[in-house]
Enzyme design. Sequence first.
Site, mmCIF file in Angstrom:
data_model
loop_
_atom_site.group_PDB
_atom_site.id
_atom_site.type_symbol
_atom_site.label_atom_id
_atom_site.label_comp_id
_atom_site.label_asym_id
_atom_site.label_seq_id
_atom_site.Cartn_x
_atom_site.Cartn_y
_atom_site.Cartn_z
ATOM 1 N N TYR A 91 0.516 -1.368 0.689
ATOM 2 C CA TYR A 91 0.103 0.453 -0.321
ATOM 3 C C TYR A 91 0.566 0.883 -0.093
ATOM 4 O O TYR A 91 0.461 2.365 -1.068
ATOM 5 C CB TYR A 91 -0.461 0.104 1.100
ATOM 6 C CG TYR A 91 -1.715 -1.149 1.300
ATOM 7 C CD1 TYR A 91 -2.955 -1.093 0.357
ATOM 8 C CD2 TYR A 91 -1.676 -2.513 1.581
ATOM 9 C CE1 TYR A 91 -3.994 -2.175 0.433
ATOM 10 C CE2 TYR A 91 -3.027 -3.673 1.440
ATOM 11 C CZ TYR A 91 -3.667 -3.432 0.953
ATOM 12 O OH TYR A 91 -4.971 -4.425 1.159
ATOM 13 N N ASN A 114 -12.557 -0.604 -5.247
ATOM 14 C CA ASN A 114 -12.207 -0.935 -6.910
ATOM 15 C C ASN A 114 -13.829 -1.234 -7.045
ATOM 16 O O ASN A 114 -14.038 -2.862 -6.623
ATOM 17 C CB ASN A 114 -11.303 -1.656 -6.554
ATOM 18 C CG ASN A 114 -11.155 -2.398 -8.223
ATOM 19 O OD1 ASN A 114 -11.556 -1.792 -8.953
ATOM 20 N ND2 ASN A 114 -10.239 -3.761 -8.203
ATOM 21 N N CYS A 122 -6.100 -5.473 -7.485
ATOM 22 C CA CYS A 122 -5.652 -4.596 -6.317
ATOM 23 C C CYS A 122 -5.760 -5.993 -5.475
ATOM 24 O O CYS A 122 -5.955 -5.625 -4.297
ATOM 25 C CB CYS A 122 -7.541 -3.693 -5.914
ATOM 26 S SG CYS A 122 -9.159 -4.901 -5.143
ATOM 27 N N HIS A 123 -6.200 -7.010 -5.736
ATOM 28 C CA HIS A 123 -5.595 -8.388 -5.200
ATOM 29 C C HIS A 123 -3.571 -8.355 -5.274
ATOM 30 O O HIS A 123 -3.508 -8.592 -4.763
ATOM 31 C CB HIS A 123 -6.028 -9.746 -5.552
ATOM 32 C CG HIS A 123 -5.699 -10.138 -7.017
ATOM 33 N ND1 HIS A 123 -6.207 -9.087 -8.078
ATOM 34 C CD2 HIS A 123 -4.783 -10.483 -7.642
ATOM 35 C CE1 HIS A 123 -5.460 -9.694 -9.602
ATOM 36 N NE2 HIS A 123 -4.819 -10.569 -9.359
ATOM 37 N N GLU A 149 -0.983 -16.635 -10.263
ATOM 38 C CA GLU A 149 -0.246 -15.662 -10.980
ATOM 39 C C GLU A 149 1.832 -16.293 -10.497
ATOM 40 O O GLU A 149 1.945 -15.527 -11.728
ATOM 41 C CB GLU A 149 -0.619 -14.509 -10.755
ATOM 42 C CG GLU A 149 -2.051 -13.785 -11.263
ATOM 43 C CD GLU A 149 -2.501 -12.574 -11.078
ATOM 44 O OE1 GLU A 149 -0.695 -11.990 -10.445
ATOM 45 O OE2 GLU A 149 -3.349 -11.824 -11.072
#
Length: 152
Positions: A91, A114, A122-123, A149
Site C-alpha cells: 500500500y 475498486n 487490487c489483489h 499468478e
Amino acid sequence: MDNFAVYKSPVGYLCIKSQDKVITGIKKLAEKPKSLGEKSALMDKVFKQLMEYFAGKRKKFAFPFVLHGTEFQKKVWAELEKIPYGETRSYGQIAAAIGNTKAARAVGMANNRNPIIIVVPCHRVIGASGKLVGYGGGLEMKEALLKLETKK
C-alpha cells in the site's frame, strides 16, 4: 442504468455490470442471488476472459471498461493497472507512486472501492510486511489469485 449478469466462476459467483457497451463493474457475491440478470455478448466476452485468466491462460484483459470514482481513487486504480501479472506492491509503494507517501490507508480504502476486481488488480496489493491484508473478495480469494499468478 447498469445491466448485470451473474456467472459461476472458480472463486464463486461474479456479478458483471455494463452500461452503454462498456463494463462498469465486476464483483464477487457472497452467495447466489435470486436474479441472475440478463447476459449480453460483452458480458459473456468478459466472463470468457476471466475463465481464461483462472485457467492460467490470460494475463491481460481486452474489453472496454470505465471506472467511476473520485479523482484519488482513479489515480490509485490507474497505478494498480501498472502492477505486472505475478508481482505485488505494498500500500505504501502505491501511495508513493501516486505522489503521496502518507496515503497508504487511503490507498487501502480506494482498493476496497475498486469496482472492477481482478481486471484492476487490487489483489496484487499487500501489507508492508508482505502479509496479505484486506480484500473485498476475502483473503482466501486474494491468496488464490496470487498463487495462480505465481505458478510456474
